[in-house]
Design an enzyme around this catalytic site. Structure first.
Site, PDB file in Angstrom:
ATOM      1  N   GLN A  67       0.790  -1.080  -0.035  1.00 38.13           N
ATOM      2  CA  GLN A  67       0.050  -0.128  -0.051  1.00 38.13           C
ATOM      3  C   GLN A  67       0.803   1.464   0.032  1.00 38.13           C
ATOM      4  O   GLN A  67       0.295   2.459  -0.303  1.00 38.13           O
ATOM      5  CB  GLN A  67      -0.858   0.130   1.185  1.00 38.13           C
ATOM      6  CG  GLN A  67      -1.996  -1.196   1.134  1.00 38.13           C
ATOM      7  CD  GLN A  67      -2.898  -1.293   2.146  1.00 38.13           C
ATOM      8  OE1 GLN A  67      -2.600  -1.585   3.312  1.00 38.13           O
ATOM      9  NE2 GLN A  67      -4.044  -0.444   2.080  1.00 38.13           N
ATOM     10  N   HIS A  80      -2.057  -5.440 -12.984  1.00 35.23           N
ATOM     11  CA  HIS A  80      -1.454  -5.138 -14.299  1.00 35.23           C
ATOM     12  C   HIS A  80      -2.267  -5.961 -15.325  1.00 35.23           C
ATOM     13  O   HIS A  80      -2.495  -5.239 -16.322  1.00 35.23           O
ATOM     14  CB  HIS A  80      -0.006  -5.589 -14.441  1.00 35.23           C
ATOM     15  CG  HIS A  80       0.974  -4.831 -13.251  1.00 35.23           C
ATOM     16  ND1 HIS A  80       2.070  -5.280 -12.874  1.00 35.23           N
ATOM     17  CD2 HIS A  80       0.896  -3.533 -12.869  1.00 35.23           C
ATOM     18  CE1 HIS A  80       2.625  -4.240 -12.191  1.00 35.23           C
ATOM     19  NE2 HIS A  80       1.846  -3.110 -12.186  1.00 35.23           N
ATOM     20  N   ASP A 100       2.239   0.512  -7.817  1.00 39.11           N
ATOM     21  CA  ASP A 100       3.517   0.492  -8.493  1.00 39.11           C
ATOM     22  C   ASP A 100       4.266   1.615  -7.936  1.00 39.11           C
ATOM     23  O   ASP A 100       5.617   1.481  -7.811  1.00 39.11           O
ATOM     24  CB  ASP A 100       3.545   0.855 -10.107  1.00 39.11           C
ATOM     25  CG  ASP A 100       3.023  -0.260 -10.846  1.00 39.11           C
ATOM     26  OD1 ASP A 100       2.663  -1.400 -10.299  1.00 39.11           O
ATOM     27  OD2 ASP A 100       2.763  -0.064 -12.218  1.00 39.11           O
ATOM     28  N   ASN A 154      -1.764 -10.597   8.466  1.00 38.98           N
ATOM     29  CA  ASN A 154      -2.731  -9.605   8.800  1.00 38.98           C
ATOM     30  C   ASN A 154      -4.119 -10.045   8.138  1.00 38.98           C
ATOM     31  O   ASN A 154      -4.268 -10.253   6.960  1.00 38.98           O
ATOM     32  CB  ASN A 154      -2.365  -8.298   7.883  1.00 38.98           C
ATOM     33  CG  ASN A 154      -3.443  -7.054   8.116  1.00 38.98           C
ATOM     34  OD1 ASN A 154      -3.570  -6.614   9.122  1.00 38.98           O
ATOM     35  ND2 ASN A 154      -4.205  -6.994   6.944  1.00 38.98           N
ATOM     36  N   GLU A 155      -5.142 -10.070   8.851  1.00 37.12           N
ATOM     37  CA  GLU A 155      -6.478 -10.245   8.461  1.00 37.12           C
ATOM     38  C   GLU A 155      -6.893 -11.626   7.726  1.00 37.12           C
ATOM     39  O   GLU A 155      -6.868 -11.460   6.426  1.00 37.12           O
ATOM     40  CB  GLU A 155      -6.948  -9.024   7.803  1.00 37.12           C
ATOM     41  CG  GLU A 155      -7.063  -8.107   8.668  1.00 37.12           C
ATOM     42  CD  GLU A 155      -7.914  -6.644   8.251  1.00 37.12           C
ATOM     43  OE1 GLU A 155      -8.216  -6.781   6.973  1.00 37.12           O
ATOM     44  OE2 GLU A 155      -8.050  -5.615   8.741  1.00 37.12           O
ATOM     45  N   ASN A 175      -7.474  -5.724  14.253  1.00 39.73           N
ATOM     46  CA  ASN A 175      -8.019  -4.672  13.403  1.00 39.73           C
ATOM     47  C   ASN A 175      -9.309  -4.325  13.722  1.00 39.73           C
ATOM     48  O   ASN A 175     -10.284  -5.212  13.528  1.00 39.73           O
ATOM     49  CB  ASN A 175      -7.699  -4.804  12.020  1.00 39.73           C
ATOM     50  CG  ASN A 175      -6.089  -5.150  11.680  1.00 39.73           C
ATOM     51  OD1 ASN A 175      -5.187  -4.816  12.561  1.00 39.73           O
ATOM     52  ND2 ASN A 175      -5.818  -5.577  10.563  1.00 39.73           N
ATOM     53  N   TYR A 232     -12.426  -1.704  12.996  1.00 43.10           N
ATOM     54  CA  TYR A 232     -12.985  -0.268  12.468  1.00 43.10           C
ATOM     55  C   TYR A 232     -14.454  -0.099  12.820  1.00 43.10           C
ATOM     56  O   TYR A 232     -15.021   0.899  13.116  1.00 43.10           O
ATOM     57  CB  TYR A 232     -12.886  -0.477  11.070  1.00 43.10           C
ATOM     58  CG  TYR A 232     -11.641  -0.601  10.593  1.00 43.10           C
ATOM     59  CD1 TYR A 232     -10.597  -1.690  10.527  1.00 43.10           C
ATOM     60  CD2 TYR A 232     -11.066   0.810  10.021  1.00 43.10           C
ATOM     61  CE1 TYR A 232      -9.404  -1.564  10.205  1.00 43.10           C
ATOM     62  CE2 TYR A 232      -9.604   0.829   9.549  1.00 43.10           C
ATOM     63  CZ  TYR A 232      -8.765  -0.328   9.616  1.00 43.10           C
ATOM     64  OH  TYR A 232      -7.682  -0.438   9.168  1.00 43.10           O
TER      65      TYR A 232
HETATM   66  C1  PNW Z   1      -7.779  -3.600   6.582  1.00 41.20           C
HETATM   67  N1  PNW Z   1     -14.100  -4.786   7.776  1.00 41.20           N
HETATM   68  O1  PNW Z   1      -8.959  -4.120   5.766  1.00 41.20           O
HETATM   69  C2  PNW Z   1      -6.498  -3.830   5.726  1.00 41.20           C
HETATM   70  O2  PNW Z   1      -5.787  -4.524   6.847  1.00 41.20           O
HETATM   71  C3  PNW Z   1      -5.720  -2.620   5.297  1.00 41.20           C
HETATM   72  O3  PNW Z   1      -4.712  -3.234   4.590  1.00 41.20           O
HETATM   73  C4  PNW Z   1      -6.846  -1.646   4.837  1.00 41.20           C
HETATM   74  O4  PNW Z   1      -6.079  -0.447   4.082  1.00 41.20           O
HETATM   75  C5  PNW Z   1      -7.761  -1.193   5.965  1.00 41.20           C
HETATM   76  O5  PNW Z   1      -8.133  -2.168   6.777  1.00 41.20           O
HETATM   77  C6  PNW Z   1      -8.588  -0.198   5.541  1.00 41.20           C
HETATM   78  O6  PNW Z   1      -9.691  -0.687   4.697  1.00 41.20           O
HETATM   79  C7  PNW Z   1      -9.950  -4.246   6.435  1.00 41.20           C
HETATM   80  O7  PNW Z   1     -14.943  -5.102   6.857  1.00 41.20           O
HETATM   81  C8  PNW Z   1     -11.221  -4.447   5.602  1.00 41.20           C
HETATM   82  O8  PNW Z   1     -14.403  -4.410   8.843  1.00 41.20           O
HETATM   83  C9  PNW Z   1     -12.372  -4.930   5.913  1.00 41.20           C
HETATM   84  C10 PNW Z   1     -12.775  -4.561   7.192  1.00 41.20           C
HETATM   85  C11 PNW Z   1     -11.938  -3.904   8.049  1.00 41.20           C
HETATM   86  C12 PNW Z   1     -10.540  -3.699   7.689  1.00 41.20           C
END
Ligand code: PNW
Length: 492
Positions: A26, A46, A59, A174-175, A317, A319
């Site tokens: 990213q 690509h 890129d 990660n995730e 993570n 959100y």
């Molecule tokens: C994360 N949800 O993805 C990733 O780890 C990051 O790379 C990304 O840029 C960031 O959060 C923002 O999107 C997620 O559905 C995808 O709750 C989905 C969820 C949460 C995080």
């Protein structure tokens, strides 16, 4: 005056780890520079640019491969304790099956990055894998190959060996949900396989075994001399019942098991193995659908024991969240699929503030509800919030008041969690700077720093939220009235 009565002022402990997070694909750019190999995101963007909302790619991105000193300077400006970054597998092992071919230029890059952090007392937290799989390994099946755990352990050993003298906080993946459900069982993340029937579940099993192999490799062969810790990062939304009814409570539990329990339960629960109710539902449906066995693969007794307890901490993570109903708000799903296996309705209130990302709303007390739930469920493991943040459209610019509201709300929840006895050790904002948001390209931005992607230098400018976050990190207190007097950033 500073109060002597601790109850009057809610503060974060001095050793609470405040940080910010990013990921290699990213931000780094330099996708084909200095011997780096091709990743699945390079290949996908690509060859199929139409899959990305604005037809862009990583890129160049924020060009952090060349701008890493500026990135560390930003971390110093914010006064952060820690920086969470990820290591690009194809930058380290461009030819991932040739065990002695480590790309020295890639190793040098991360050495320079890490040393720059340590020079200023910034604790590095390294993600071993954040979605940029070497394309060569995808050609051989990627996470669906039974060889995957061995490939991953080999790569993990290389990074422990090269960087473990200085990196003391490791996370393997990660995730898992985003990789397995969206990448193998769906078509929203590379490799876009959309194998809805079993893709998610075989990916989950191999990922768990790969994680456990990397954890045990660290624990047995590196921890005794390097003294660090190793965990995994799981994306966990708060999932609650829409009503108090028994049906909705069961539906919410089933959804939790399907969305994150299949990755968390085998590692963090006392008994190990896949979550019970969900495993039964998948087995039942599979038989009804004519399969000989459950689409959710078995873990042997040996595998279950190997995976159970393979953690020093849990990275989350977090959100957002939503509510679940047993009968209402249902939508059509592919059959068979994980979403059909946990066939429940999802409710999102109009009252919750929307972000630039359709999946991300500001859900009241989601962090508090989640962490207190996990505390009871998994016997209060050490937890880091490894990502938490808010997206805005590019037009928002530098005055990002909604992001400020998001961070203040989340951090107030974090304080509530500390008071409730949750073993919460740190919080990383996503993200240090604007970056390539996967299939959303550059249309949804999460940065505390804005990046001018049109400029050659990829100029970084602090947003208002950067000043507010800095103030919280410095004082360890959330002042709801704090306003930056000017937008001039300095290193204190
Ligand atoms: C994360 N949800 O993805 C990733 O780890 C990051 O790379 C990304 O840029 C960031 O959060 C923002 O999107 C997620 O559905 C995808 O709750 C989905 C969820 C949460 C995080």
């Amino acid at each position: 005056a500073v109060s002597s009565n601790a109850q009057q002022e809610r503060r974060f402990p001095d050793d609470f780890l405040f940080g910010a997070a990013t990921a290699s694909y990213q931000i780094e750019g330099a996708w084909n520079v200095d011997g780096k190999g091709e990743s699945i995101w390079d290949r996908m963007t690509h060859t199929k640019p139409h899959l990305i909302k604005d037809m862009t790619n990583g890129d160049i991105a924020a060009n952090s491969y060349y701008n890493y000193k500026r990135d560390v300077e930003m971390i110093r400006e914010l006064g952060l304790d820690a920086y969470r970054f990820s290591i690009s597998w194809p930058r380290i092992l461009p030819n991932p099956l040739a065990p002695y071919e480590v790309n020295q230029a890639g190793v040098d890059f991360y050495n320079n990055y890490i040393n720059e952090m340590l020079k200023y007392n910034i604790t590095p937290m390294a993600t071993i894998y954040h979605w940029d799989l070497p394309q060569k390994l995808q050609d051989l099946g990627g996470l669906l190959s039974p060889m995957f755990p061995e490939w991953f352990e080999h790569y993990a050993r290389v990074v422990y060996e090269k960087f473990g003298d200085r990196v003391k906080l490791w996370t393997t993946f990660n995730e898992p949900r985003e990789m397995c459900l969206l990448g193998y069982g769906g078509d929203e993340k590379a490799p876009f396989l959309n194998l809805t029937d079993i893709g998610t579940y075989y990916c989950a099993k191999n990922l768990l075994l790969a994680h456990a192999r990397a954890y045990h490799a660290y624990n047995n062969d590196f921890k005794p001399t390097q003294n660090g810790e190793c965990g995994i990062v799981i994306n966990i939304s708060w999932i609650g019942p829409l009503t108090d009814s028994e049906e909705d409570n069961y539906a919410a539990e089933l959804k939790r098991q399907a969305e994150w329990g299949i990755y968390a339960e085998p590692i963090f629960s006392e008994q190990g193995g896949f979550p019970k109710e969900f495993a039964e539902v998948v087995a039942q449906k599979s038989i009804e659908q004519g399969y000989a066995t459950s689409r959710l693969p078995e873990l042997t007794e040996e595998e279950r024991k190997f995976i159970q307890g393979s953690f020093d901490f849990l990275g989350i993570n977090h959100y957002t969240g939503y509510l679940v109903s047993a009968n209402e708000y249902k939508t059509a799903n592919a059959v068979p699929s994980l979403l059909d296996d946990a066939d429940v309705g999802v409710y999102i209130s109009d009252d919750w503030l929307p972000s630039a990302s359709d999946w991300l709303k500001m859900v009241p007390d989601s962090l508090y509800n989640l962490l207190t739930h996990l505390k009871d469920k998994y016997n209060n493991p050490p937890v880091y919030i490894t990502e938490s943040g808010w997206s805005e459209v590019p037009e928002t610019g530098l005055i990002d008041d909604e992001r400020i509201l998001f961070y203040r709300t989340a951090l107030n929840n974090a304080l509530d969690c500390l008071e409730a006895g949750v073993n919460l050790k740190g919080y990383m904002a996503w993200s240090l700077m604007d970056n390539y948001e996967w299939i959303a390209g550059y249309t949804e931005l999460f940065g505390l720093y804005e990046v001018d992607f049109k400029s050659e230098a990829k100029t970084r400018t602090p947003r208002k939220s950067a000043f507010v976050y800095k103030q919280i990190v410095k004082t360890r207190v959330i002042d709801p009235d704090y306003e930056p007097t000017d937008m001039v950033m300095t290193i204190d």
